[in-house]
Design a protein around this motif. Structure first.
Motif, PDB file in Angstrom:
ATOM      1  N   THR A 136      78.598  68.294 -77.469  1.00 60.59           N
ATOM      2  CA  THR A 136      77.936  67.075 -77.929  1.00 60.59           C
ATOM      3  C   THR A 136      76.495  67.094 -77.449  1.00 60.59           C
ATOM      4  O   THR A 136      76.233  67.125 -76.257  1.00 60.59           O
ATOM      5  CB  THR A 136      78.654  65.825 -77.397  1.00 60.59           C
ATOM      6  OG1 THR A 136      79.986  65.832 -77.892  1.00 60.59           O
ATOM      7  CG2 THR A 136      77.949  64.565 -77.858  1.00 60.59           C
ATOM      8  N   HIS A 140      79.108  62.236 -81.545  1.00 53.46           N
ATOM      9  CA  HIS A 140      77.695  61.874 -81.674  1.00 53.46           C
ATOM     10  C   HIS A 140      77.035  62.854 -82.619  1.00 53.46           C
ATOM     11  O   HIS A 140      77.214  64.054 -82.447  1.00 53.46           O
ATOM     12  CB  HIS A 140      76.990  61.893 -80.309  1.00 53.46           C
ATOM     13  CG  HIS A 140      75.568  61.423 -80.390  1.00 53.46           C
ATOM     14  ND1 HIS A 140      75.242  60.084 -80.396  1.00 53.46           N
ATOM     15  CD2 HIS A 140      74.416  62.100 -80.515  1.00 53.46           C
ATOM     16  CE1 HIS A 140      73.927  59.972 -80.498  1.00 53.46           C
ATOM     17  NE2 HIS A 140      73.401  61.176 -80.576  1.00 53.46           N
ATOM     18  N   ARG A 166      83.867  57.572 -78.700  1.00 50.54           N
ATOM     19  CA  ARG A 166      84.898  58.501 -78.246  1.00 50.54           C
ATOM     20  C   ARG A 166      86.185  58.212 -78.997  1.00 50.54           C
ATOM     21  O   ARG A 166      86.570  57.051 -79.169  1.00 50.54           O
ATOM     22  CB  ARG A 166      85.130  58.335 -76.750  1.00 50.54           C
ATOM     23  CG  ARG A 166      85.936  59.464 -76.162  1.00 50.54           C
ATOM     24  CD  ARG A 166      85.971  59.374 -74.663  1.00 50.54           C
ATOM     25  NE  ARG A 166      86.363  60.648 -74.087  1.00 50.54           N
ATOM     26  CZ  ARG A 166      86.623  60.840 -72.793  1.00 50.54           C
ATOM     27  NH1 ARG A 166      86.492  59.842 -71.949  1.00 50.54           N
ATOM     28  NH2 ARG A 166      86.980  62.024 -72.352  1.00 50.54           N
ATOM     29  N   TRP A 188      84.364  63.217 -77.722  1.00 54.62           N
ATOM     30  CA  TRP A 188      83.131  62.433 -77.819  1.00 54.62           C
ATOM     31  C   TRP A 188      82.487  62.695 -79.174  1.00 54.62           C
ATOM     32  O   TRP A 188      82.426  63.854 -79.625  1.00 54.62           O
ATOM     33  CB  TRP A 188      82.159  62.810 -76.711  1.00 54.62           C
ATOM     34  CG  TRP A 188      82.615  62.487 -75.326  1.00 54.62           C
ATOM     35  CD1 TRP A 188      83.211  63.343 -74.459  1.00 54.62           C
ATOM     36  CD2 TRP A 188      82.508  61.220 -74.637  1.00 54.62           C
ATOM     37  NE1 TRP A 188      83.477  62.687 -73.271  1.00 54.62           N
ATOM     38  CE2 TRP A 188      83.057  61.396 -73.347  1.00 54.62           C
ATOM     39  CE3 TRP A 188      81.983  59.966 -74.998  1.00 54.62           C
ATOM     40  CZ2 TRP A 188      83.106  60.365 -72.411  1.00 54.62           C
ATOM     41  CZ3 TRP A 188      82.036  58.950 -74.069  1.00 54.62           C
ATOM     42  CH2 TRP A 188      82.595  59.143 -72.793  1.00 54.62           C
TER      43      TRP A 188
END
Ligand code: ZN
Length: 142
Positions: free
Chosen positions: A101, A45, A36, A43
């Protein structure tokens, strides 16, 4: 929760690096950890060293709620790996923390025909050596 029984299916384990260790080992503490941004709170990813939103390099793992929604899925019928018997569900799960995400995972804990887009799911972990694979199961079944 962590599955520790000895008749788990065969899994292809990820290569754990300093960049992704938080993700693959958070299950030891029952946490789905995602990078993060410490500046804008985005966030991130899969893991990258720079925030794609604000370009800050201040990124650090934090625990997500571990809950999400099935965004898309496919039922695999091909026996790609000995010991991992089809059919099983490969899915993209949107995290409740930040729906854009998405995590590629397997849906477990229900029949493959019961998986639906929009289904609420929550993370469950299967431990293999020093890796905790994050899968998702129906939220109302765990
Ligand atoms: Zn940022």
């Amino acid at each position: 929760m962590t599955t520790t029984d000895s008749n788990k299916p065969f899994r292809v384990l990820p290569r754990v690096t300093d960049a992704n260790r938080h993700y693959w080992t958070g299950g030891a503490d029952g946490e789905l950890r995602v990078l993060r941004c410490q500046q804008c709170r985005y966030w991130i990813h899969p893991p990258t060293s720079v925030c794609p939103q604000c370009l800050s390099k201040e990124v650090a793992p934090e625990a997500t709620t571990g809950t999400g929604t099935v965004a898309s899925y496919t039922i695999n019928h091909q026996p790609w790996y000995p010991g991992l018997d089809p059919p099983y569900v490969i899915a993209m799960v949107e995290l409740d923390d930040q729906p854009e995400t998405r995590i590629t995972t397997n849906i477990v804990g229900c029949a493959v025909d019961d998986v639906r887009i929009g289904m609420d799911v929550q993370v469950v972990f299967e431990q293999y050596d020093d890796v905790w694979l994050p899968f998702f199961a129906p939220a109302n079944a765990t």
